[in-house]
Design a protein around this motif. Structure first.
Motif, PDB file in Angstrom:
ATOM      1  N   LEU A 379       7.667  13.326  -8.698  1.00 52.95           N
ATOM      2  CA  LEU A 379       6.496  12.492  -8.422  1.00 52.95           C
ATOM      3  C   LEU A 379       6.485  11.264  -9.340  1.00 52.95           C
ATOM      4  O   LEU A 379       6.237  10.137  -8.888  1.00 52.95           O
ATOM      5  N   LYS A 380       6.755  11.473 -10.631  1.00 52.21           N
ATOM      6  CA  LYS A 380       6.765  10.348 -11.570  1.00 52.21           C
ATOM      7  C   LYS A 380       7.793   9.300 -11.155  1.00 52.21           C
ATOM      8  O   LYS A 380       7.547   8.095 -11.253  1.00 52.21           O
ATOM      9  N   HIS A 381       8.946   9.768 -10.700  1.00 56.46           N
ATOM     10  CA  HIS A 381       9.990   8.832 -10.302  1.00 56.46           C
ATOM     11  C   HIS A 381       9.602   8.101  -9.019  1.00 56.46           C
ATOM     12  O   HIS A 381       9.866   6.888  -8.887  1.00 56.46           O
ATOM     13  N   ILE A 382       8.987   8.804  -8.096  1.00 56.58           N
ATOM     14  CA  ILE A 382       8.514   8.174  -6.863  1.00 56.58           C
ATOM     15  C   ILE A 382       7.491   7.095  -7.183  1.00 56.58           C
ATOM     16  O   ILE A 382       7.528   5.979  -6.652  1.00 56.58           O
ATOM     17  N   VAL A 383       6.548   7.417  -8.063  1.00 55.08           N
ATOM     18  CA  VAL A 383       5.510   6.451  -8.458  1.00 55.08           C
ATOM     19  C   VAL A 383       6.143   5.245  -9.147  1.00 55.08           C
ATOM     20  O   VAL A 383       5.747   4.100  -8.919  1.00 55.08           O
ATOM     21  N   LEU A 384       7.142   5.501 -10.009  1.00 61.79           N
ATOM     22  CA  LEU A 384       7.833   4.409 -10.683  1.00 61.79           C
ATOM     23  C   LEU A 384       8.506   3.482  -9.673  1.00 61.79           C
ATOM     24  O   LEU A 384       8.399   2.244  -9.769  1.00 61.79           O
ATOM     25  N   LYS A 385       9.181   4.046  -8.682  1.00 64.94           N
ATOM     26  CA  LYS A 385       9.828   3.238  -7.651  1.00 64.94           C
ATOM     27  C   LYS A 385       8.794   2.444  -6.851  1.00 64.94           C
ATOM     28  O   LYS A 385       9.017   1.272  -6.527  1.00 64.94           O
ATOM     29  N   ALA A 386       7.663   3.082  -6.559  1.00 67.00           N
ATOM     30  CA  ALA A 386       6.610   2.398  -5.806  1.00 67.00           C
ATOM     31  C   ALA A 386       6.055   1.211  -6.596  1.00 67.00           C
ATOM     32  O   ALA A 386       5.802   0.134  -6.044  1.00 67.00           O
ATOM     33  N   ARG A 387       5.874   1.395  -7.888  1.00 65.73           N
ATOM     34  CA  ARG A 387       5.372   0.305  -8.723  1.00 65.73           C
ATOM     35  C   ARG A 387       6.388  -0.831  -8.817  1.00 65.73           C
ATOM     36  O   ARG A 387       6.015  -2.005  -8.838  1.00 65.73           O
ATOM     37  N   GLN A 388       7.656  -0.477  -8.893  1.00 70.14           N
ATOM     38  CA  GLN A 388       8.695  -1.505  -8.939  1.00 70.14           C
ATOM     39  C   GLN A 388       8.705  -2.342  -7.667  1.00 70.14           C
ATOM     40  O   GLN A 388       9.096  -3.513  -7.691  1.00 70.14           O
ATOM     41  N   ARG A 389       8.267  -1.743  -6.560  1.00 71.01           N
ATOM     42  CA  ARG A 389       8.183  -2.466  -5.291  1.00 71.01           C
ATOM     43  C   ARG A 389       6.824  -3.143  -5.097  1.00 71.01           C
ATOM     44  O   ARG A 389       6.534  -3.681  -4.027  1.00 71.01           O
ATOM     45  N   ASN A 390       5.982  -3.050  -6.139  1.00 68.49           N
ATOM     46  CA  ASN A 390       4.637  -3.652  -6.107  1.00 68.49           C
ATOM     47  C   ASN A 390       3.740  -3.054  -5.024  1.00 68.49           C
ATOM     48  O   ASN A 390       2.883  -3.733  -4.475  1.00 68.49           O
ATOM     49  N   TYR A 391       3.953  -1.765  -4.733  1.00 71.45           N
ATOM     50  CA  TYR A 391       3.066  -1.085  -3.798  1.00 71.45           C
ATOM     51  C   TYR A 391       1.691  -0.877  -4.439  1.00 71.45           C
ATOM     52  O   TYR A 391       1.576  -0.718  -5.655  1.00 71.45           O
ATOM     53  N   GLU A 392       0.685  -0.870  -3.596  1.00 70.61           N
ATOM     54  CA  GLU A 392      -0.684  -0.655  -4.081  1.00 70.61           C
ATOM     55  C   GLU A 392      -1.065   0.823  -4.084  1.00 70.61           C
ATOM     56  O   GLU A 392      -1.971   1.230  -4.804  1.00 70.61           O
ATOM     57  N   LYS A 393      -0.384   1.615  -3.263  1.00 76.35           N
ATOM     58  CA  LYS A 393      -0.684   3.049  -3.242  1.00 76.35           C
ATOM     59  C   LYS A 393       0.486   3.829  -2.674  1.00 76.35           C
ATOM     60  O   LYS A 393       1.391   3.279  -2.034  1.00 76.35           O
ATOM     61  N   VAL A 394       0.452   5.133  -2.956  1.00 74.44           N
ATOM     62  CA  VAL A 394       1.388   6.093  -2.371  1.00 74.44           C
ATOM     63  C   VAL A 394       0.553   7.135  -1.645  1.00 74.44           C
ATOM     64  O   VAL A 394      -0.495   7.556  -2.149  1.00 74.44           O
ATOM     65  N   PHE A 395       0.993   7.558  -0.460  1.00 79.25           N
ATOM     66  CA  PHE A 395       0.269   8.612   0.238  1.00 79.25           C
ATOM     67  C   PHE A 395       1.216   9.739   0.622  1.00 79.25           C
ATOM     68  O   PHE A 395       2.440   9.581   0.635  1.00 79.25           O
TER      69      PHE A 395
END
Length: 439
Positions: A379-395
């Motif tokens: 989960l931490k790695h998924i969130v890190l990747k999402a932030r690197q892509r400038n995503y606003e949220k993960v669902f």
């Protein structure tokens, strides 16, 4: 600071307070840190760690103070391989400086003024002959005289004092079995103490707030091999301050000997120690133990392992079934944890770039490896990747793991919260719960 910010910060720190309680931290206070104007704030923060139930061993150094005292007394000393050569003429003065700093640190830890964080702390500070030294001897034809290295650590003695709720303070001077005094480096003392105590963390300060990459951004985490490579590059190019290089070298030794995490933060940033230990993203650089397992991006060669992992969950209806062909097409979205060639956990992040969000999907952990927070690691790695892509949220969509996602910061959502493309594909018969995490 507004009340809401105080409350939010306090709530965010609570999990780390619980995680650190009862753990053993070895904190290195180099002479450069001690001479900072805001050193009293660092002492206050260390006292706060102690009040939260963390067992503290302080190891202090005195390089700049010793150099200043020698210069004032018109004495000189040379270095060989970054170690000061301590002869008869300098040893006495070095002992005076080290002893004076011990008294100063003890005095600061004894402070309990009503307008400071140490009000009512009543900290017991203990020092003693916990380290037995031996002479370095002669190296490359250079006699180190009274410069020494660690021979033995009184682990039982230190643990007794820590269990009695004392802070143990150690300096750079230690005695030998022959009754002589030797000048040691603080980093070596701290490293050996951390290793022998099986400490949970070793923490050091430097002018820089960690190690930076070529773009000038902090590197949050380093493995020992990479940290060693950076250290040698710094030495060869004469980069970085001496305290940073010394702690980096010590951290490599400590990490390879089993100390899980070594943190490097700046003594110039007020509260850097607390920000590093009690916030989700930290502020400095960690040197971490080489993992027995590897988290990495998946490749086509991993398809078989992923299928073996997820097929039982698909048969139980816990995951949506994916064909081999579909997995091959979507493999670039997957990350996995591998142990001895076996895929023991996986997850995927599917992009919805137009809506600035991503879907965490296909989270699976091998039944024999579900007791070590590997799902949280993914989960931490998924969130890190999402932030690197400038995503606003993960669902995420799930039928059984609702509480797990809620425990990790997700909130219950609605179908309308999904991207338009995902709304059209939502299976109302399966009736998966929708969980969202704002980034």
């Amino acid at each position: 600071m507004r009340t809401t910010e105080i409350v939010a910060g306090f709530r965010q720190s609570a999990p780390y307070v619980n995680a650190h309680r009862g753990k053993t931290f070895v904190v290195v206070l180099g002479g450069e840190t001690i001479q900072q104007a805001e050193f009293h704030e660092i002492i206050n923060d260390i006292a706060l760690l102690h009040s939260l139930g963390i067992k503290i061993v302080l190891v202090y150094g005195a390089r700049p103070q010793i150099s200043s005292a020698l210069e004032s007394n018109q004495l000189t000393s040379s270095f060989h391989k970054s170690i000061r050569i301590t002869d008869d003429s300098t040893l006495g003065l070095i002992k005076q400086v080290a002893g004076g700093l011990m008294l100063d640190i003890t005095a600061r830890l004894s402070m309990s003024l009503s307008n400071t964080p140490m009000q009512g702390a009543q900290i017991n500070v203990v020092s003693g002959n916990f380290v037995i030294a031996q002479p370095i001897g002669v190296d490359d034809g250079i006699d180190y005289h009274h410069s020494g290295k660690v021979r033995r650590i009184d682990v039982a003695g230190i643990k007794r004092q820590l269990d009695n709720n004392c802070i143990v303070v150690m300096g750079p001077i230690a005695a030998s079995i022959t009754g002589e005094s030797f000048n040691l480096t603080a980093e070596e003392v701290a490293t050996q103490v951390a290793i022998k105590l099986s400490a949970d963390k070793m923490i050091g300060f430097s002018e820089a707030n960690g190690v930076f990459n070529k773009d000038g951004k902090i590197i949050a985490e380093l493995m020992p091999n990479k940290a060693e490579s950076i250290y040698h590059k710094m030495v060869d190019n004469e980069e970085g301050c001496s305290s940073l290089r010394a702690f980096l070298r010590a951290s490599v030794t400590a990490a390879r000997a089993g100390v899980p995490r070594c943190h490097l933060v700046s003594h110039q940033i007020n509260g850097s120690l607390l920000q590093e230990l009690f916030s989700r993203d930290g502020i400095g650089t960690q040197i971490v133990t080489e993992p027995a397992e590897r988290l990495r991006a998946a490749s086509i060669s991993d398809i078989g392992g992923i299928i073996d992992l997820i097929r039982p969950l698909e048969d139980q209806g816990l995951l949506v079934r994916r064909s081999r062909e579909q997995l091959e097409m979507e493999i670039d979205h997957f990350i996995l944890i591998e142990r001895d060639g076996l895929v023991i956990a996986c997850a995927a992040l599917y992009p919805f770039n137009e809506e600035s969000c991503g879907e965490m999907s296909c989270l699976a952990v091998h039944p024999e490896y579900r007791d070590a927070d590997r799902g949280q690691t993914l989960l931490k790695h998924i969130v890190l990747k999402a932030r690197q892509r400038n995503y606003e949220k993960v669902f995420a969509l799930t039928t059984r793991s609702i509480h797990w996602f809620l425990e990790h910061g997700f909130k219950i959502g609605k179908v309308e919260d999904l991207p338009q493309q995902k709304q059209k594909l939502y299976n109302y018969q399966r009736l998966s719960k929708i969980l969202t995490l704002e980034l």
